[in-house]
Each structure stands twice: as C-alpha cells, then as structure tokens.
Design an enzyme around this catalytic site. Sequence first.
Site, PDB file in Angstrom:
ATOM      1  N   GLY A  53     -58.809  69.583  -5.872  1.00 44.80           N
ATOM      2  CA  GLY A  53     -57.977  70.054  -4.779  1.00 44.80           C
ATOM      3  C   GLY A  53     -58.832  70.551  -3.630  1.00 44.80           C
ATOM      4  O   GLY A  53     -59.933  71.048  -3.834  1.00 44.80           O
ATOM      5  N   SER A  54     -58.330  70.410  -2.399  1.00 38.85           N
ATOM      6  CA  SER A  54     -59.012  70.998  -1.244  1.00 38.85           C
ATOM      7  C   SER A  54     -58.815  72.513  -1.265  1.00 38.85           C
ATOM      8  O   SER A  54     -57.965  73.035  -1.989  1.00 38.85           O
ATOM      9  CB  SER A  54     -58.464  70.400   0.049  1.00 38.85           C
ATOM     10  OG  SER A  54     -58.821  69.037   0.142  1.00 38.85           O
ATOM     11  N   GLY A  55     -59.596  73.204  -0.461  1.00 36.23           N
ATOM     12  CA  GLY A  55     -59.489  74.655  -0.384  1.00 36.23           C
ATOM     13  C   GLY A  55     -60.664  75.364  -1.033  1.00 36.23           C
ATOM     14  O   GLY A  55     -60.720  76.595  -1.027  1.00 36.23           O
ATOM     15  N   HIS A  56     -61.604  74.582  -1.595  1.00 34.72           N
ATOM     16  CA  HIS A  56     -62.782  75.161  -2.248  1.00 34.72           C
ATOM     17  C   HIS A  56     -64.066  74.828  -1.496  1.00 34.72           C
ATOM     18  O   HIS A  56     -65.154  74.938  -2.053  1.00 34.72           O
ATOM     19  CB  HIS A  56     -62.898  74.646  -3.685  1.00 34.72           C
ATOM     20  CG  HIS A  56     -61.667  74.834  -4.506  1.00 34.72           C
ATOM     21  ND1 HIS A  56     -61.130  76.075  -4.740  1.00 34.72           N
ATOM     22  CD2 HIS A  56     -60.854  73.939  -5.115  1.00 34.72           C
ATOM     23  CE1 HIS A  56     -60.039  75.942  -5.489  1.00 34.72           C
ATOM     24  NE2 HIS A  56     -59.842  74.653  -5.723  1.00 34.72           N
ATOM     25  N   LYS A 104     -63.618  69.163 -13.042  1.00 33.74           N
ATOM     26  CA  LYS A 104     -63.329  70.569 -13.348  1.00 33.74           C
ATOM     27  C   LYS A 104     -62.117  70.612 -14.279  1.00 33.74           C
ATOM     28  O   LYS A 104     -61.156  69.850 -14.112  1.00 33.74           O
ATOM     29  CB  LYS A 104     -63.038  71.356 -12.067  1.00 33.74           C
ATOM     30  CG  LYS A 104     -64.209  71.374 -11.081  1.00 33.74           C
ATOM     31  CD  LYS A 104     -64.117  72.467 -10.017  1.00 33.74           C
ATOM     32  CE  LYS A 104     -62.864  72.429  -9.167  1.00 33.74           C
ATOM     33  NZ  LYS A 104     -62.665  71.168  -8.413  1.00 33.74           N
ATOM     34  N   ASP A 109     -56.467  67.370 -12.769  1.00 39.80           N
ATOM     35  CA  ASP A 109     -57.737  66.670 -12.557  1.00 39.80           C
ATOM     36  C   ASP A 109     -58.137  65.868 -13.784  1.00 39.80           C
ATOM     37  O   ASP A 109     -58.591  64.725 -13.681  1.00 39.80           O
ATOM     38  CB  ASP A 109     -58.847  67.683 -12.234  1.00 39.80           C
ATOM     39  CG  ASP A 109     -58.594  68.433 -10.935  1.00 39.80           C
ATOM     40  OD1 ASP A 109     -59.213  68.088  -9.923  1.00 39.80           O
ATOM     41  OD2 ASP A 109     -57.758  69.358 -10.938  1.00 39.80           O
ATOM     42  N   HIS A 218     -57.872  79.412  -7.890  1.00 38.55           N
ATOM     43  CA  HIS A 218     -56.620  79.195  -7.165  1.00 38.55           C
ATOM     44  C   HIS A 218     -55.800  80.477  -7.152  1.00 38.55           C
ATOM     45  O   HIS A 218     -54.598  80.457  -6.904  1.00 38.55           O
ATOM     46  CB  HIS A 218     -55.795  78.088  -7.823  1.00 38.55           C
ATOM     47  CG  HIS A 218     -56.577  76.865  -8.133  1.00 38.55           C
ATOM     48  ND1 HIS A 218     -57.202  76.666  -9.342  1.00 38.55           N
ATOM     49  CD2 HIS A 218     -56.866  75.786  -7.376  1.00 38.55           C
ATOM     50  CE1 HIS A 218     -57.837  75.508  -9.320  1.00 38.55           C
ATOM     51  NE2 HIS A 218     -57.654  74.952  -8.149  1.00 38.55           N
TER      52      HIS A 218
END
Lengths: 330, 330
Positions: A53-56, A104, A109, A218
Amino acid sequence: MKMLINVPETVVADALRGMAAAHPELTVDVENRVIVRQDAPVAGKVALVSGGGSGHEPLHGGFVGPGMLSAACPGEVFTSPVPDQMVRAAAAVDSGAGVLFIVKNYTGDVLNFDMAAELAEDEGIQVAKVLVNDDVAVTDSLYTAGRRGTGATLFVEKIAGAAAEEGQPLARVEALARQVNEGSRSFGVALSACSTPSKGSPTFDLPAGELELGVGIHGEPGRERRPMMTSGEIADFAVQAILDDLTPRNPVVVLVNGMGATPLLELYGFNAEVQRVLAQRGVVVAHTLVGNYVTSLDMAGASVTLCEVDEELLRLWNAPVRTAGLRWGV
Amino acid sequence: MKMLINVPETVVADALRGMAAAHPELTVDVENRVIVRQDAPVAGKVALVSGGGSGHEPLHGGFVGPGMLSAACPGEVFTSPVPDQMVRAAAAVDSGAGVLFIVKNYTGDVLNFDMAAELAEDEGIQVAKVLVNDDVAVTDSLYTAGRRGTGATLFVEKIAGAAAEEGQPLARVEALARQVNEGSRSFGVALSACSTPSKGSPTFDLPAGELELGVGIHGEPGRERRPMMTSGEIADFAVQAILDDLTPRNPVVVLVNGMGATPLLELYGFNAEVQRVLAQRGVVVAHTLVGNYVTSLDMAGASVTLCEVDEELLRLWNAPVRTAGLRWGV
C-alpha cells in the site's frame, strides 16, 4: 485533517507523476503503477520486486535502483497492489535469472503476491518469495495473520539487493533475504494517529496524553496504551520487547525510523536513548540509520528495528546503493 | 502536544548524542554544540561554517561533510547559536585558507555571526560572510529585518561547499555563495502550526480549514490566510509569488521541501503540480529535490525554492557530496 493534495482519488497517481519528474533515473509507469530502474532488465542479474500500500514512502518506490529493488508496485493508500502490477513489474525486470518477490506480511499483499507468482510462472518467469514479518508487538492484527512486516523490509531489500547486484543466483538471494528477516525484529510506538486521504480524519483515536505501544504501520492497535512516556522510557520498552524475542550473537544494524510526523530532532534524541539501552544490554552496534524510511502517512511516533548481521550480511549492507531514499557508495 | 523527548531542556543535547552515535564520520562536541567533519581542518581548503536555531533538521548539522559544510553550530530550538560556538567551529576547521560564515537572515543569527566574525578575526582567522535571504513571502517579519532565509540555504551550502572542496579561494567561494543566494527564491505554506518543546503547544493558531500562505520556518506569519486550497492551487500561488520576483534566464534547480509533518506521498504529488506550473511558465528545470530538508519541527506544509543555475553552478550542484542529509556521487 488538511492535506497537501488535489482530491483523494488522484493521490497515488499525482505522487507517481511527481516522482517521475524528480527521478529521471527511474521509469515510472503512472497508469499501471509500476516503478522500474531504468536499466532493467540487467543481463544475468536476479531481479527484486516489492510493493505494498502507498503511504509508507520512501518504502518501496524510493528503494528502487542499483543495489536495491528492481521494481516496486504501489497500491492505493494502505491497500495492497493488485497481481497485474506485480506481474507487469516482474516481466519488466526479469533477465531470465529469476525474480524475488519481497512481501510484507499483510493478508492482501500475501494473497496478491501469491497469485502474481503463479501468473508470472505461467509466463515463464522463475519466481521466489520471501515474507517479511519482523514486528514483535502483536501476533495477529487487523490486516495480518501472524506478525506484521515493517522496518525489516528495508534490510531485506538492501541486503538481498546487494547480493543480486553482485550476480548471486536466485536461490542464494532468496536465502539471504530469509536470513535477514529471521534476524530482524521491530517495535513501534504512535504518539498520534494518521489520516488517510479517503477518510480525511484520524484512522483511530489516541487520547491526549496517551501513546500506543506496539502500533502497526497502518495504525493497527499494538500491545497497550499508557500515559505518555519519556523518550528514554519508550526506548527501554521498545528495545526490551525486541530483545525478549531476539538474542543477537553478532552485531546489529539499527534502524530508528520515524513514522512521518516526528521531527528529525526528536528521532536523533530517541536514537541516543536506544543506543544507551543497547549498550546496557551488551548489544554491539555495527551501523545505525536514523530517519523516515517506513512511514505511516502523518503519524507521529517511531519504530526501532534491529537486524543481526554476520560478516557477509554486513558487507552486503555496506555495499553501494543508489535509490531516491537510500544512497551511499556511488 | 506529545513529543518523543525526555525533557525540553535536553532536547538539543539528546539529539546531538544521537547524531554522534549514528554518524561516526562526524565529530560531535555535545557540550559545546559544534558538529565538525572528522577530517577538518583540510589543508589548503576554505572552510564553511553555518548554524542556526535547532528544529530545522537536517539543516545544518545534516549538511556537514565532504562537499558541503565544514561545521555547524546548532542553537536552542528556534534560537540563534551564540558567538562562542561559531568561533569554536571556525577555529576547528580553518586550515589558514579562511572561513565562510553562511548566515540565514534572522536578527539574532546576523548579530551573533557578526560578533563571531570579529572574534575569529582577532584570533587570526580570515572570515567572509554571506547572508541568505530568499523568502519572497514578506519583507519584514517576526524575527527578521528584510527577507527571511529559508530553502536557499541548502543551495548556498551545497554549491559553495563544492567550490571549497575543489580548492577554490575564499573570495571565489564567497562570490559563488552570493550568486546562489541572489538567484534563489522561496515561498512556503503551512497547513498546521508547529510546537516547540519549551512551549509544548502550537506556536500559532491556524483554524481548521485554513492555510497560511507565505509562512516562515518558525511559523512566522506569511502574506495571508485562505480557506484550504488544493495542491494544484497552492503550487500556482507559490510559483507565481516566486516568479513575480525572479525571471530565470537559465535553468533552475527546484527544491520541494517538506516542513516536517507532511507525508512524502503528498510532497511528491505537490511536486507534480509545481512542475506543471513551471512548464506552463516556460521555466526549464535542471534538477529537482523532493523531501524534508529545511524543516519546522512538526509543522505540516511545504515550501518551494527555485535556484537559477548557470553551467558552473549546475556543475558544482552536481558535484559529489557526502553528508547525513544529502549524499550523491560518493
């Protein structure tokens, strides 16, 4: 929560356009959401593909380049990329020497990379997988069966990436990635929640004056909440949680990682406390990295990751790397 | 406001201890608050010394190393370092070729660097000074007479640092630093206020749903407040403000800088919009840097800096640099 965005729907595409503009050394396919090092496929070289996921950020796109990832697939914010992205990435970087998927441990995922591996193999690409699950905070979690994958991802991508760059074969690169994951442990704390663009407000409530010990990247719940602690007390707790689970016989590489909104001034101060605890516990530190590497949007807080390294792993850790988010030796 | 600290009084000392632990390639004098590259003084080389209040990391300590600063003096948070620190730094790095002081235009910094220059000259050290004042937002401000010094500091330190590393003499290094400052302009916006450790709460009020256009790096007021704007609208406003004051005849290097708490995902998206506006205005971009370089503790927001570069400045910009906060080519 105010954000520096246009509309939530275009956040990932906008970021990819901005990344393409800043990094001509990368091939950024905005439409299909794949970031590839420009010289891929590199003849005879095992390729490394990761994503999530984006945001990391800078994870994973910021770790694409010589000495680290061959390609990354960013999903929507806090949402797994889809198998199509992974297969496309694998096809773009495979030289015939095979591809290692670095995954991860989050349910979406894992499922999607599994499916992508099957699809890629159908296309004649040899695929190996390594699961990253270094977070000692909780056993099962909101998005995960088993331990979550967090800071160790950086170590797996860097060390396996260096081995691949040297021309080591897929089985060896995979074995090294597995060894890195097995020798790594993480623990994170949140001082504030993060806000996703689609929700526009904090994803969880963290009362004033409390912190979350063991938070996930998250914002998943951790072990417990406590009244606010000092940097030294947090370091004591986090390192203790890690050393309850790992007894390093070799030196460690330390990652003191910001969650996104904690000033670097504070991260360095926290590192001083982490180093104090490690010294008290007799753990030898080979190298320390302080900064924002595996972030959680605008969450305030930090995580500690220890990665036990023998001479070979330390040599690969120190090998040259040239990416947007990590760079040395070149 | 929760912070990852022990007590406010030790924030800077704690950070320096943590920096020392993470960066054995630096000599960190925690007691006297001076960060020096380990091989200083370098024979025949002009030395560069900068400094300012803490809370803007990686500026300045993160820019000490080959190809950039020789030493940095961190003050208390948002407070100028004292002349003693600057003289000590100058004495530690001067090889006899002279020292350039790089001073952001804030009243305290200017006075203290002036005094330090006199004291250093009394000790037989040749000193030149360059004032950085690139922020077009306001003419006078809370801490400043004249324009504030912000993002251009990174360009001055990098380009003058490269010239010094090549062995260019003090007068030439000073002239280049001045040329960089004269060709640089910045504009910043805040989506949230920052909190200093000593105050423990936001240093100014920014209502929900509003942003501050032209904010300073300590949260000083800017030009105006408006209801929240999109990333594209902010880029239009910021780049327009800069181009009202600078008409680049050469390519520019672009810095899209995070104030500290804005996710890298958003900064990349903002960069896409900045590049769109620059293209629309016919400005040629030679290189772009996106990230947290000149921060304001935990402020959310971003700034844009343009630095006009001729061939020589661009060559020096691209020259190798090896610091904690900026690294390439080595």
